[in-house]
Design an enzyme around this catalytic site. Structure first.
Site, PDB file in Angstrom:
ATOM      1  N   HIS A  66      -4.407  -3.505   0.418  1.00 22.42           N
ATOM      2  CA  HIS A  66      -5.847  -3.754   0.615  1.00 22.42           C
ATOM      3  C   HIS A  66      -6.090  -5.094   1.296  1.00 22.42           C
ATOM      4  CE1 HIS A  66      -6.766  -6.602  -2.779  1.00 22.42           C
ATOM      5  NE2 HIS A  66      -5.791  -5.976  -3.415  1.00 22.42           N
ATOM      6  N   ASP A 173      -3.726 -12.149  -2.270  1.00 20.90           N
ATOM      7  CA  ASP A 173      -4.079 -10.844  -2.856  1.00 20.90           C
ATOM      8  C   ASP A 173      -5.193 -10.251  -2.000  1.00 20.90           C
ATOM      9  OD1 ASP A 173      -4.898  -8.708  -4.377  1.00 20.90           O
ATOM     10  OD2 ASP A 173      -5.642  -9.900  -6.048  1.00 20.90           O
ATOM     11  N   GLU A 207     -10.824  -2.647  -2.606  1.00 19.31           N
ATOM     12  CA  GLU A 207     -10.011  -2.632  -3.821  1.00 19.31           C
ATOM     13  C   GLU A 207     -10.617  -3.557  -4.868  1.00 19.31           C
ATOM     14  OE1 GLU A 207      -6.788  -3.623  -6.707  1.00 19.31           O
ATOM     15  OE2 GLU A 207      -7.983  -4.952  -5.494  1.00 19.31           O
ATOM     16  N   GLU A 208     -10.961  -4.780  -4.453  1.00 20.80           N
ATOM     17  CA  GLU A 208     -11.406  -5.798  -5.409  1.00 20.80           C
ATOM     18  C   GLU A 208     -12.767  -5.440  -6.001  1.00 20.80           C
ATOM     19  OE1 GLU A 208      -9.619  -7.993  -6.547  1.00 20.80           O
ATOM     20  OE2 GLU A 208      -8.079  -8.462  -5.063  1.00 20.80           O
ATOM     21  N   HIS A 318      -6.284 -14.675  -8.056  1.00 27.04           N
ATOM     22  CA  HIS A 318      -7.754 -14.779  -8.052  1.00 27.04           C
ATOM     23  C   HIS A 318      -8.246 -16.215  -8.198  1.00 27.04           C
ATOM     24  CE1 HIS A 318      -8.788 -10.245  -8.733  1.00 27.04           C
ATOM     25  NE2 HIS A 318      -7.947 -10.460  -7.738  1.00 27.04           N
TER      26      HIS A 318
HETATM   27 ZN   LIG Z   1      -4.804  -6.858  -5.074  1.00 31.23          ZN
END
Ligand SMILES: [Zn+2]
Length: 352
Positions: A66, A173, A207-208, A318
């Protein structure tokens, strides 16, 4: 400093904002890079980018990562001209205090800082409603000339090399996963004569904090027999991290395979064989119920997709400064390429 195959693409991707609803800058770069090595590249109404190699083979393999990163979304401007925000994905309010941020407006980025009260650290938790951006506006009218509700916000911090093979960046991420998938396609292209299956490289959105919609609709479109979700996972090699439940995944210890209900056992065995052939060390993340990745959605599409989750160990997930190992990232790309290249024309993913 030692050079790594994925580094320049990762650095370029981290330099672009890709918060949910606003991933276009990163996706244009990915589309360009995939177009150089794929037979064709498609996009869809959500902004997913899908590159295809050898698309007519009967067995289809999806490699998904993603591109969307966490951030904030502007909610309103207050009477004094401060910009109020809501969370976009799993942003941690406590990690954002004092950060410089870009508000991505129709006219380009507007710089702001997340303010805080002076004095000692507050004993109570910092909540989303405590966050506001100071963009230097003297009034509501002045601020409203620059920003609108719905504008997305990301930290200004970008990509930096740390010691050894480590890098820090915002939204590793999962732009690290996207870089690994693009790099894997470059390897697959180079060794195409070994390829017996169709490969679909996906840089998906949403995704997030979402419902894995980008990965789910793309998997529906491709209807693959097998898939790998390529994401980051929690490294547990730093102070206060718990290892008893999930295992002790480390930076620079190699790619990590998920052990989970989401994951097909034959896919993990094939990944282990690929790692052995390429002398790539593997680690494992124990996450019995679900993986918290797009793999959870992909596995349930259509009649079911034999899914694996391959992760790059990541510290401080994150936060504005996530940290990974470039050696792990290159090995992840090599692992997923080898997994695809050794797959037989008609693999059997059934456990019995
Ligand atoms: Zn991720």
């Amino acid at each position: 400093m030692k050079a790594f195959a994925c580094e320049s693409l990762l650095k370029e991707l981290i330099g672009l904002p890709t918060p949910g609803t606003n991933e276009d800058a990163g996706q244009k770069l990915v589309r360009r890079r995939l177009a150089a090595v794929c037979d064709r590249v498609e996009t869809d109404i959500y902004g997913d980018v899908l590159g295809v190699v050898n698309g007519k083979a009967p067995t289809r393999v999806l490699l998904a990562a993603h591109v969307d990163e966490i951030g904030l979304m502007v909610s309103q401007v207050d009477a004094q001209g401060f910009v109020q925000v809501n969370l976009l994905g799993g942003s941690r309010p406590d990690a954002l205090v004092g950060q410089r941020m870009h508000i991505h407006t129709a006219k380009g980025p507007v710089l702001g800082v997340i303010g805080r009260k002076p004095g000692e650290a507050p004993k109570e938790e910092i909540k989303t409603a405590d966050l506001y951006l100071d963009i230097g506006a003297a009034s509501r009218a002045e601020a409203e000339k620059l920003v609108r509700p719905g504008d997305t916000v990301t930290c200004t911090c970008g990509f930096d090399r740390l010691g050894g093979d480590r890098v820090a960046g915002r939204g590793l991420d999962d732009r690290a996963g996207v870089a690994a998938v693009v790099r894997a396609m470059e390897i697959i292209r180079r060794e195409r004569r070994r390829l017996k299956v169709a490969v679909f490289a996906l840089s998906n959105v949403q995704e997030e904090g979402g419902r894995f919609r980008g990965a789910a609709v793309s998997a529906f479109q491709v209807m693959p027999q097998a898939a790998l979700a390529v994401d980051v996972c929690y490294a547990r090699d730093y102070p206060k991290m718990e290892t008893r439940l999930s295992g002790d995944c480390k930076l620079s210890g190699g790619p990590t395979l998920s052990l989970s209900l989401t994951v097909n056992r034959a896919v993990n065995r094939m990944l282990e064989a690929a790692a052995k052939a390429k002398k790539i060390p593997l680690q494992y993340a124990v996450e019995p119920t679900s993986t918290g990745t797009d793999g959870d959605a992909i596995a349930s599409v259509g009649p079911g997709v034999a899914t694996g989750v391959v992760s790059i160990p990541c510290r401080y997930v994150h936060s504005p400064s996530e940290v990974i190992s470039l050696a792990d990232l290159d090995q992840t790309a090599e692992l997923i390429a080898e997994f695809v290249l050794r797959m037989p024309a008609k693999p059997d993913f059934k456990p019995i």
